[in-house]
Motif scaffolding. Structure first.
Motif, PDB file in Angstrom:
ATOM      1  N   ALA A  56       0.906  -1.417   0.010  1.00 19.92           N
ATOM      2  CA  ALA A  56       0.145  -0.069  -0.055  1.00 19.92           C
ATOM      3  C   ALA A  56       0.791   1.168  -0.115  1.00 19.92           C
ATOM      4  O   ALA A  56       1.878   1.234   0.642  1.00 19.92           O
ATOM      5  N   HIS A  57       0.407   2.493  -0.655  1.00 17.83           N
ATOM      6  CA  HIS A  57       1.012   3.613  -0.900  1.00 17.83           C
ATOM      7  C   HIS A  57       0.783   4.493   0.431  1.00 17.83           C
ATOM      8  O   HIS A  57      -0.502   4.643   0.579  1.00 17.83           O
ATOM      9  N   PRO A  58       1.897   5.119   0.970  1.00 17.70           N
ATOM     10  CA  PRO A  58       1.447   5.746   2.178  1.00 17.70           C
ATOM     11  C   PRO A  58       0.650   7.157   1.801  1.00 17.70           C
ATOM     12  O   PRO A  58      -0.079   7.543   2.745  1.00 17.70           O
ATOM     13  N   LEU A  59       0.563   7.455   0.593  1.00 21.31           N
ATOM     14  CA  LEU A  59      -0.159   8.814   0.201  1.00 21.31           C
ATOM     15  C   LEU A  59      -1.370   8.366  -0.455  1.00 21.31           C
ATOM     16  O   LEU A  59      -2.183   9.482  -1.189  1.00 21.31           O
ATOM     17  N   GLN A  60      -1.734   7.351  -0.703  1.00 21.70           N
ATOM     18  CA  GLN A  60      -3.183   6.995  -1.129  1.00 21.70           C
ATOM     19  C   GLN A  60      -4.176   7.453  -0.279  1.00 21.70           C
ATOM     20  O   GLN A  60      -4.043   7.627   0.877  1.00 21.70           O
ATOM     21  N   ASP A  61      -5.256   7.795  -1.220  1.00 20.47           N
ATOM     22  CA  ASP A  61      -6.399   8.145  -0.387  1.00 20.47           C
ATOM     23  C   ASP A  61      -6.805   7.477   0.741  1.00 20.47           C
ATOM     24  O   ASP A  61      -6.939   6.229   0.659  1.00 20.47           O
ATOM     25  N   PRO A  62      -6.816   8.263   2.008  1.00 16.51           N
ATOM     26  CA  PRO A  62      -7.100   7.539   3.217  1.00 16.51           C
ATOM     27  C   PRO A  62      -8.559   6.590   3.230  1.00 16.51           C
ATOM     28  O   PRO A  62      -8.541   5.653   3.827  1.00 16.51           O
ATOM     29  N   GLU A  63      -9.430   7.288   2.369  1.00 15.12           N
ATOM     30  CA  GLU A  63     -10.583   6.348   2.145  1.00 15.12           C
ATOM     31  C   GLU A  63     -10.167   4.836   1.498  1.00 15.12           C
ATOM     32  O   GLU A  63     -10.697   4.055   1.934  1.00 15.12           O
ATOM     33  N   GLN A  64      -9.078   4.748   0.838  1.00 15.83           N
ATOM     34  CA  GLN A  64      -8.625   3.429   0.575  1.00 15.83           C
ATOM     35  C   GLN A  64      -7.544   2.987   1.286  1.00 15.83           C
ATOM     36  O   GLN A  64      -6.699   2.126   0.745  1.00 15.83           O
ATOM     37  N   ALA A  65      -7.342   3.334   2.542  1.00 20.23           N
ATOM     38  CA  ALA A  65      -6.369   2.650   3.518  1.00 20.23           C
ATOM     39  C   ALA A  65      -7.092   2.591   4.938  1.00 20.23           C
ATOM     40  O   ALA A  65      -6.253   2.600   5.826  1.00 20.23           O
ATOM     41  N   GLN A  66      -8.194   2.291   4.747  1.00 20.84           N
ATOM     42  CA  GLN A  66      -8.967   2.236   6.302  1.00 20.84           C
ATOM     43  C   GLN A  66      -8.512   1.192   7.208  1.00 20.84           C
ATOM     44  O   GLN A  66      -8.493   1.174   8.454  1.00 20.84           O
ATOM     45  N   GLY A  67      -8.121   0.046   6.516  1.00 22.72           N
ATOM     46  CA  GLY A  67      -7.708  -1.098   7.141  1.00 22.72           C
ATOM     47  C   GLY A  67      -6.337  -0.652   7.990  1.00 22.72           C
ATOM     48  O   GLY A  67      -6.242  -0.912   9.143  1.00 22.72           O
ATOM     49  N   ALA A  68      -5.754  -0.266   7.257  1.00 23.47           N
ATOM     50  CA  ALA A  68      -4.097   0.350   7.917  1.00 23.47           C
ATOM     51  C   ALA A  68      -4.251   1.159   8.844  1.00 23.47           C
ATOM     52  O   ALA A  68      -3.632   1.065   9.803  1.00 23.47           O
ATOM     53  N   LEU A  69      -5.319   2.119   8.580  1.00 23.81           N
ATOM     54  CA  LEU A  69      -5.422   3.288   9.792  1.00 23.81           C
ATOM     55  C   LEU A  69      -6.150   2.608  10.840  1.00 23.81           C
ATOM     56  O   LEU A  69      -5.720   3.197  11.853  1.00 23.81           O
ATOM     57  N   GLN A  70      -7.084   2.024  10.597  1.00 20.72           N
ATOM     58  CA  GLN A  70      -7.568   1.274  11.874  1.00 20.72           C
ATOM     59  C   GLN A  70      -6.638   0.411  12.784  1.00 20.72           C
ATOM     60  O   GLN A  70      -6.897   0.694  14.135  1.00 20.72           O
ATOM     61  N   LEU A  71      -5.830  -0.466  12.087  1.00 19.71           N
ATOM     62  CA  LEU A  71      -4.826  -1.083  12.809  1.00 19.71           C
ATOM     63  C   LEU A  71      -3.893   0.180  13.603  1.00 19.71           C
ATOM     64  O   LEU A  71      -3.682  -0.497  15.018  1.00 19.71           O
ATOM     65  N   MET A  72      -3.317   1.168  13.124  1.00 21.60           N
ATOM     66  CA  MET A  72      -2.693   2.120  13.796  1.00 21.60           C
ATOM     67  C   MET A  72      -3.634   2.680  14.951  1.00 21.60           C
ATOM     68  O   MET A  72      -2.913   2.837  15.972  1.00 21.60           O
ATOM     69  N   TYR A  73      -4.852   2.992  14.647  1.00 22.49           N
ATOM     70  CA  TYR A  73      -5.626   3.582  15.964  1.00 22.49           C
ATOM     71  C   TYR A  73      -5.405   2.768  16.844  1.00 22.49           C
ATOM     72  O   TYR A  73      -5.624   2.833  18.063  1.00 22.49           O
ATOM     73  N   GLU A  74      -6.006   1.433  16.754  1.00 14.83           N
ATOM     74  CA  GLU A  74      -5.949   0.500  17.732  1.00 14.83           C
ATOM     75  C   GLU A  74      -4.802   0.403  18.457  1.00 14.83           C
ATOM     76  O   GLU A  74      -4.603   0.237  19.653  1.00 14.83           O
ATOM     77  N   LEU A  75      -3.679   0.217  17.704  1.00 15.41           N
ATOM     78  CA  LEU A  75      -2.075   0.033  18.153  1.00 15.41           C
ATOM     79  C   LEU A  75      -2.135   1.398  19.253  1.00 15.41           C
ATOM     80  O   LEU A  75      -1.579   1.162  20.400  1.00 15.41           O
ATOM     81  N   GLN A  76      -2.382   2.523  18.903  1.00 13.50           N
ATOM     82  CA  GLN A  76      -2.167   3.869  19.663  1.00 13.50           C
ATOM     83  C   GLN A  76      -3.238   3.461  20.925  1.00 13.50           C
ATOM     84  O   GLN A  76      -2.418   3.758  22.017  1.00 13.50           O
TER      85      GLN A  76
END
Lengths: 445, 504
Positions: free
Chosen positions: B97-117
């Motif tokens: 996955a590209h770090p600058l792709q639309d966050p709409e298309q990276a919700q799984g990665a962001l959820q994982l980060m949110y949970e780890l936080q």
């Protein structure tokens, strides 16, 4: 008991007896009682099967190079990585080892670092390279610190606005406590001539990126001459893939070279871990932050490798060290070493040619479309900016529906370009991919 | 013993390539001739895939690693690296996955980060976590920048001193200096803790904060931690927690609850992302609500059902490009979800039990720096009553011959001849007993014939290396002529049949 713990209850009993404790809790009596053994609220543990299901679900929600055609770069690049790279990286002897503090049993890591240093020097035309930084941005920031320490009575850094915007932010974070002036990039539309005009006797270093954030390749020679005449150093931030084809910063007279090494064998990985490449001229070696491996001999006269010149480092110099870097990107350094060896002289040149010609083909085809205009001047390498007839976010949303990840929206960083997008074409984008992008952009005009 | 593997450059042969690359399928564009390189990529090797694979496989075999044996490196926390982590991080949705792709298309990665936080915040008692720093040292750097910004915002400009105990990791003073702070050293007391009198004498209106590792680098829990925090806070300073030793206190105590304001987590230690021969690490940071606005960005926030990346309003800025070492975050998340709260507490309990076991077993032969219950690591001295000339370095090198990675040596610097041992919770009693036997045998060998230790190691890929020569005349890249010279100048070797080798 977790499946990672190997002792039985009987083992634990025997150990407690040896210690003279009646239970494990007793070992923690030094912790103030009122805060000891707090309630910790975490989700219940998952079995491996459940875990993999959940991980697959999360991973499945992210677009990626296998679900989409990717034309997005801007500091993170979709390049080909030969299968052998990860196969070798996954050898436990590499990825489960630590920093080579005991050289006799860490020769694998040390030899890899030594070979990496050699490859980076050959690629960049520089004299010495270290064993890596966290990423391109931190390498660049630490290069600025090194330039300040290597010059006398200088207190400013001049940086071009075409250096990656995030890198310039990291530069400011790194220097914020040191009372250093950072100038040159106040106006995002400033030309390199405008930036050079700010170089004066207070300048410790000029930082220029080539190919720059908008894709353009610059001749570093006249820049090196100008900054050297003022008594400062030239820090060149480069694309290592472009060096398969283009002038080395060493040949052009750069004093410190930094780069993002992700393009050399490391997957996009949603932004990390990446690899900070750092190389310099010989006279600055003893001021270089980070680790270095050197060749030497053992008692039998056999060639071996050790970490060397460690007196520069924080564990010896403590508060007198100029960098605190300790853990680096060892495994990523190894990936890029294996990658460079696999591609070798011919592969590195071929990949650079593929990027160049495919990017130029794509740029020419897009520039022909009504409503689109190429903004990046020649010469450019694998990225170029295109002015678009509609807001980039809108175009990207429409492209996504066609299975394409579009370019980087430049509006926030470079408002003077209007609705412009930065597109990236590498050896992973075939002619068919490019034609699909062009067709989609035509429809969206 | 493994045989010598030449530098890969000596294997190179004209015309070879080790990668199968696509052909050019578009018309060629004109090249800017004056900007092309003119050295034919001199120095770049030409090899087949077969040769590259063999070379790196062979050199890998000259490495010791956690998967082959006990690695009791104190302070480095070398615990087992679960294999499922490697699969997890390589799922295409994460690795590709590209770090600058639309966050709409990276919700799984962001959820994982949110949970780890949120997991890291819960384990430490803090209000907010940023996952951006790429290593512990960068977490420290972020923390001291946050302290500086916090004081400045309150008009407290004169706070330019950071107190650092003499037993601290070298990164602590180096970090404070990088931020432009003055480093003031605080002495250790007779029980290996921070000396309260010395601390009091050094606190002043110039104090920006204290950087404290707890348990400290002597493997000891700070007995007066709450008193220390109270004194520092009363003086207007802040408490920085170096989280290098978090492995000892998961579920045992939350750093926030004993008075820390900010800390970093070494995900590669406590949360078992592999060390990779020196990295990548990950140095996530957590802090109190008061400091949260200053955290380095970006942080994942949840808006309804959607995850977004956001820079805190008074952020010290970014310390790295993109969002941190994401691949390491996947592994840490996986570890926490595997074990849960009870499992993580077991980790610390077993780590501390194992370290104390080694302490009591080795104490009769090797003096313990501080004779008290330790946490997850114990510091001994390589000073043997029956062999006063023995040095820690010799003991360490001899351990290699018995199949163990040596402990951390000569750290902390406040302990003479320090041997810092951290078995971790994943080590077995059986291995620890074998390690104890080896340590005791080495002490006996030292008393009988020091040359056995001085000649060690004899079973590794190379024998003791000339580090002084390497620093005096640095050879930092391959050069055929210099390699030939190196071999010629090498000292006379001890004949092989005269070397003492261990009998297993």
């Amino acid at each position: 008991m977790s499946h990672y713990i190997s002792n039985t209850d009987q083992d634990r009993r025997a150990m407690l007896d040896a210690i003279g404790a009646s239970n494990i809790a007793e070992l923690f009596e030094v912790v103030p009682e009122e805060v000891r053994f707090p309630h910790v609220e975490l989700p219940p543990p998952l079995s491996e099967a459940e875990l993999l299901r959940e991980l697959n679900r999360l991973a499945g929600r992210n677009a990626n190079t296998q679900t989409h055609r990717v034309f997005l770069g801007a500091g993170a690049y979709n390049h080909f990585v030969p299968t052998a790279v990860d196969a070798l990286l996954r050898r436990a002897e590499f990825y489960t080892a630590y920093t080579p503090y005991q050289p006799e049993i860490s020769q694998g890591t040390l030899q890899a670092i030594f070979e990496y240093q050699t490859l980076i020097c050959a690629l960049t035309g520089m004299d010495a390279a270290n064993a890596s930084h966290y990423d391109g941005a931190t390498a660049m920031a630490e290069a600025a610190v090194m330039a300040l320490n290597s010059t006398r009575n200088k207190h400013s850094i001049v940086v071009a606005p075409t250096v990656h915007p995030q890198y310039r932010m990291v530069l400011r974070s790194y220097l914020q406590g040191l009372g250093i002036k950072i100038v040159g990039d106040e106006d995002p539309a400033a030309s390199l001539e405008d930036v050079l005009a700010q170089v004066d006797s207070s300048t410790a270093a000029l930082i220029v990126q080539t190919p720059d954030f908008l894709g353009q390749i610059h001749d570093l020679k006249p820049l090196a001459e100008r900054v050297h005449a003022a008594g400062g150093l030239l820090i060149a931030q480069v694309d290592p893939v472009a060096l398969g084809l283009f002038q080395t910063p060493g040949a052009a007279g750069a004093d410190i070279v930094t780069a993002e090494g992700q393009s050399l064998g490391i997957p996009l990985g949603f932004g990390g871990p990446y690899l900070g490449i750092f190389a310099c001229k010989e006279q600055y070696i003893r001021r270089m932050p980070g680790r270095l491996a050197g060749a030497t001999t053992d008692l039998d006269g056999q060639v071996g490798y050790v970490l060397t010149l460690q007196t520069r480092e924080q564990h010896i110099r403590r508060e007198k060290a100029t960098s605190n870097i300790c853990t680096n990107q060892g495994l990523m350094m190894l990936a890029s070493t294996i990658h460079m060896c696999l591609l070798g002289k011919h592969g590195l040149r071929h990949v650079a040619r593929l990027c160049y010609h495919r990017a130029h083909y794509a740029a020419a085809e897009i520039a022909r479309l009504p409503g689109y205009e190429l903004v990046t001047p020649e010469p450019f390498f694998k990225e170029f900016a295109v002015r678009a007839p509609r807001p980039v976010a809108e175009i990207n949303r429409a492209l996504a529906q066609r299975g394409i990840i579009g370019g980087y929206d430049l509006k926030a960083d470079y408002p003077q370009l209007g609705d412009a997008m930065l597109l990236c074409v590498t050896e992973m984008n075939t002619k068919a991919d490019i034609d699909a992008l062009v067709a989609a952009l035509k429809e969206l005009a | 013993m493994n045989t010598y593997e030449p530098p890969i450059f000596e294997l190179s042969g004209t015309g070879k390539i080790g990668a199968n690359l696509p052909a050019l399928d578009v018309p060629e564009a004109a090249l800017p001739q004056e900007l092309l390189r003119d050295d034919d990529l001199q120095g770049m090797p030409e090899l087949s895939e077969t040769e590259v694979t063999r070379h790196f496989t062979r050199i890998s075999q000259r490495n010791f690693c956690i998967d082959t044996g006990m690695y009791p490196l104190g302070s480095c926390t070398m615990k087992y690296n679960p294999k499922v982590h490697e699969e997890a991080a390589r799922l295409p949705g994460f690795a590709q996955a590209h770090p600058l792709q639309d966050p709409e298309q990276a919700q799984g990665a962001l959820q994982l980060m949110y949970e780890l936080q949120s997991y890291l915040a819960e384990l430490s008692g803090f209000d907010q976590v940023s996952l951006q720093p790429a290593a512990g040292a960068q977490g420290e750097f972020s923390g001291i920048l946050v302290f500086r910004a916090y004081h400045r915002d309150r008009g407290d400009d004169q706070r330019t001193e950071i107190l650092v105990p003499d037993s601290a990791h070298g990164t602590n003073p180096a970090t404070a200096a990088m931020v432009g702070m003055r480093v003031v050293e605080v002495k250790s007391g007779p029980r290996g803790n921070c000396n309260l009198e010395d601390l009091k004498s050094k606190l002043s209106p110039r104090t920006a904060g204290l950087m404290l590792t707890n348990p400290n680098t002597l493997g000891l829990f700070e007995e007066n931690i709450q008193e220390i925090a109270r004194l520092v806070h009363e003086a207007g300073g802040l408490m920085y927690g170096d989280g290098a030793n978090f492995n000892a206190i998961l579920g045992i105590v939350k750093p926030r609850e004993v008075g820390f304001d900010f800390m970093h987590y070494n995900l590669h230690k406590t949360f078992t992302t592999p060390h990779g021969g020196g990295g990548p690490g990950s140095g996530a940071v957590g802090c109190t609500e008061a400091l949260a606005p200053y955290l380095p960005g970006s942080i994942v926030v949840k808006q309804g059902e959607r995850y977004e990346l956001r820079q805190p309003e008074r952020s010290i800025g970014r310390v790295k490009s993109f969002w941190g070492n994401f691949g390491m975050l996947v592994r840490a998340w996986t570890y926490i979800r595997t074990l849960g709260a009870a499992g993580l507490k077991e980790v610390s309990e077993n780590a501390v039990l194992n370290a104390n076991y080694l302490r009591v077993k080795l104490q009769p032969v090797y003096p313990v720096a501080y004779d008290r219950t330790c946490m997850h690591e114990v510091v001994l001295k390589g000073q043997l009553r029956q062999a006063p000339e023995a040095r820690t370095l010799d003991i360490a090198k001899r351990l290699i011959d018995y199949g163990f990675h040596p402990p951390t040596v000569y750290f902390p610097i406040s302990v003479p001849e320090a041997l810092m041992i951290e078995p971790t919770e994943t080590e077995t009693k059986r291995n620890m007993d074998a390690f104890v036997d080896a340590m005791i045998t080495i002490a006996q060998e030292a008393a009988e014939d020091m040359s056995i230790l001085r000649n060690a190691p004899t079973t590794a890929a190379v024998r003791r290396l000339d580090e002084v020569g390497a620093a005096r005349r640095p050879i930092l890249k391959y050069d055929r002529a210099k390699f030939r010279e190196l071999r010629r100048e090498a000292p006379e070797a001890t004949p092989d049949d005269q070397l003492e080798r261990p009998t297993y």
